[in-house]
Write an enzyme that holds these catalytic residues in place. Sequence first.
Site, PDB file in Angstrom:
ATOM      1  N   SER A 263      28.823  48.599 -10.188  1.00  0.00           N
ATOM      2  CA  SER A 263      28.142  48.510 -11.494  1.00  0.00           C
ATOM      3  C   SER A 263      27.510  49.851 -11.822  1.00  0.00           C
ATOM      4  O   SER A 263      27.301  50.687 -10.931  1.00  0.00           O
ATOM      5  CB  SER A 263      27.035  47.457 -11.414  1.00  0.00           C
ATOM      6  OG  SER A 263      25.921  47.985 -10.699  1.00  0.00           O
ATOM      7  N   ASP A 264      27.198  50.043 -13.088  1.00  0.00           N
ATOM      8  CA  ASP A 264      26.284  51.137 -13.361  1.00  0.00           C
ATOM      9  C   ASP A 264      24.930  50.634 -12.876  1.00  0.00           C
ATOM     10  O   ASP A 264      24.759  49.453 -12.597  1.00  0.00           O
ATOM     11  CB  ASP A 264      26.285  51.502 -14.856  1.00  0.00           C
ATOM     12  CG  ASP A 264      25.660  52.876 -15.076  1.00  0.00           C
ATOM     13  OD1 ASP A 264      25.910  53.483 -16.128  1.00  0.00           O
ATOM     14  OD2 ASP A 264      24.922  53.343 -14.187  1.00  0.00           O
ATOM     15  N   TRP A 265      23.971  51.503 -12.843  1.00  0.00           N
ATOM     16  CA  TRP A 265      22.683  51.107 -12.230  1.00  0.00           C
ATOM     17  C   TRP A 265      21.922  50.182 -13.201  1.00  0.00           C
ATOM     18  O   TRP A 265      21.494  50.612 -14.260  1.00  0.00           O
ATOM     19  CB  TRP A 265      21.888  52.358 -11.850  1.00  0.00           C
ATOM     20  CG  TRP A 265      22.100  52.794 -10.427  1.00  0.00           C
ATOM     21  CD1 TRP A 265      21.142  52.986  -9.473  1.00  0.00           C
ATOM     22  CD2 TRP A 265      23.346  53.081  -9.773  1.00  0.00           C
ATOM     23  NE1 TRP A 265      21.696  53.390  -8.280  1.00  0.00           N
ATOM     24  CE2 TRP A 265      23.060  53.431  -8.428  1.00  0.00           C
ATOM     25  CE3 TRP A 265      24.686  53.085 -10.153  1.00  0.00           C
ATOM     26  CZ2 TRP A 265      24.039  53.766  -7.484  1.00  0.00           C
ATOM     27  CZ3 TRP A 265      25.670  53.407  -9.225  1.00  0.00           C
ATOM     28  CH2 TRP A 265      25.334  53.744  -7.914  1.00  0.00           C
TER      29      TRP A 265
END
Length: 748
Positions: A263-265
């Site tokens: 995931s992106d953060w």
Amino acid sequence: MKNLFILVILAVGISLTACNTGQQNATSNLGEVSEVTIDSLLALMTLDEKISLIHASSSFTSGGVERLGIPELVFSDGPHGVRHEHGRGWFALDGVDDRSTYLPVGISLASTWNKDLGYIYGEVLGNEAKERGKDVLLGPGINIIRSPLNGRNFEYLSEDPFLTGAMAVGYVRGLQDQGIAACPKHYAANNQETDRHNIDVIVSRRALHEIYFPGFRAVVQDGGAWSIMGAYNKINGQYTTHHEYLNNVVLKGDWEFDGVVVSDWASVKDTREALLFGTDIEMGTELVRDFNNPVYDEFYLARPAREMIESGEIDVSYVDDKVRRVLRLMLRTTAMNDHGPGKRNVPEHQQVALDVAREGIVLLKNDGLLPLETSNIQTLAVIGHNATRLFAERGGSSQVPALYEITPLEGIQNLVGNDIEVVYAEGYEPYYDQSLFADISGAAASQSRENRRDVELARTANQSLKQEAIALAERADAVIFVGGWIHGHEGMPWGEGTYDAEARDKLNLKLIFGQEELIREINRVNPNTAVVLMGGSNVEMNNWLPDTRAYVHAWYPGMEGGRAIAEILFGEVNPSGKLPMTFANSHLDYPSHSVGEFPGRNTVAYTEDIYVGYRYFDTHDKEVVFPFGFGLSYTTFDFSDLTLSKDGDKVLVQCTVTNTGARAGAEVVQVYVHHKNPSVDRPVRELKGFDKVHLEPGASARVSIELDASAFSYFHPEEFRWVMESGSYEIQVGNSSRDIHLTSAIEL
Ligand code: GLC
């Protein structure tokens, strides 16, 4: 505990893949690991242990299984240099040795149009990440440049999907041949920063497949990427990080991606969707909860996921698939495989930074003023804040703790030495004007009374700086102005006071801090002026360019950038950069603003569809200042003898390029395809091949570029499949999308 892991492996009689040295462009067998090992490890794991592998265990690590000697996976930003050491928290650690090589940013690399540089760029990053004990490098950034206002364009590559893919593939291979996983990002259609965590991109399937997917498809199918990063935004109503069509149907289905979707953060928003629709590791969720007291077991893919499996609501096979992918990534990378020690801050890395800067700087205008001749200059005035500003540490997550950074003023002083007197004036001082920034809705932010006063004071101060600079310019024999964008204002929190940075978009392309007036004044008092602009995009040019004799766009050229700028201005290096994005005068000229929406509100409609960049400007014959693929040289080139030959459904395009000038140089042969009578709407031309040739004066080279069926195909807007129509096609060969020198027709 790692030896327990070895025992486990030996017990199942499996040997790890020996890592190879990684030849350039090798079809590296580094990616081949033993599936038996993976299944054997999986069989030993409890559900809790499986769950620990699929979410973060600290700011930049995801979980391991100590009992089995399986280590954590270690991630690090960023796309153009290994970021500060954060340890397990959110702030750069003090007193650690984390200085690193600060390469030119992504759009600089793309401007070289040199695929070989892509590979060695990735190789540098792989070595530096390895030396710093990382397993996954969070790059390259490959989102399409849809609007020049996007704050992160500097991190990305191009408005064109083919150029994006071609430059990213080399980068990925170079990185992974060192045993470090690439993590091309952000999949997909993350083309703005405004409201990035919420915005829902409304876009056609055809535009996804023809514009926004190809870069990702290339890094997966040609680059062999071992991980991919999801994006924050939604596409057509579903979050991209757990998007059924993007992840299950396209990425892991059609493209057969066997790696990890990270995931992106804090881009995971739902447990069920993340379990079912392709998220393999959840990172950064504490950022939207309490990053001072993160509770990793409360992540979406932690306790809530475990409970869904235990209740039988979701089958454990979904978790097993994720764990297999994570183990495969670990076995491919330095996490569980010895790929050697790596190197950091070594001269050969700094040489790569210089080589990329030299080839990525674009000469856009020159009436003969350049290259400057030191023999007829006694006094040289260098003017502009950006001549002395440092850039490495800002821009957001792509920031780099550069070992050093040569500024343009230093580069110029070092090059001319004592031959001539170099005098400097700042010319203008950046100031934070709240009205220059878009708020979350994309409208101009409201300006506080205090900020209004600060701006007035700054403008007054800049008046005297301007007068000082003009006086200096007047008495000089030549002037170099160095201006353009900055990442953001010192001390500003992320998002506030930024131009070329994460979490913010620009409001327009107007030159900031009064630079336009200053350039005009300098040109008036001294026509021997060369303008150098830094930045991740263009600026409005119509008011100053006509009276400017020479203009160089340097992007953010990295730690050796100041040296490369000087070498080009004084002719030690012959510029060969080409624009990877169209330079039009105003953001309003771009189709994302004149046809589609930008930045939208809650939803953003990509109504321009496939007509992004030159596909729009050329098809509708719209005015631009400098076209896609354009860049000047200090020599001249001639194109001749175009031949086309068919081999099945492949077409071999050949032509001769001759250096007709008096000095060595490099030219980029660009091949565009025009479909003469398509049954669906198609752009007037599309880039489908290119090659860069370095030639001595008078020398010629026969360039061969092979086009396969994909070069002629389109994604059917209703049938949702790739179609290659028989019919008549025109092959256009040139050195920009509007400088076509040779054409020939072919029937397919
Ligand atoms: C950021 C960025 C992403 C980066 C990640 C980790 O929000 O969008 O590019 O790699 O978080 O810092």
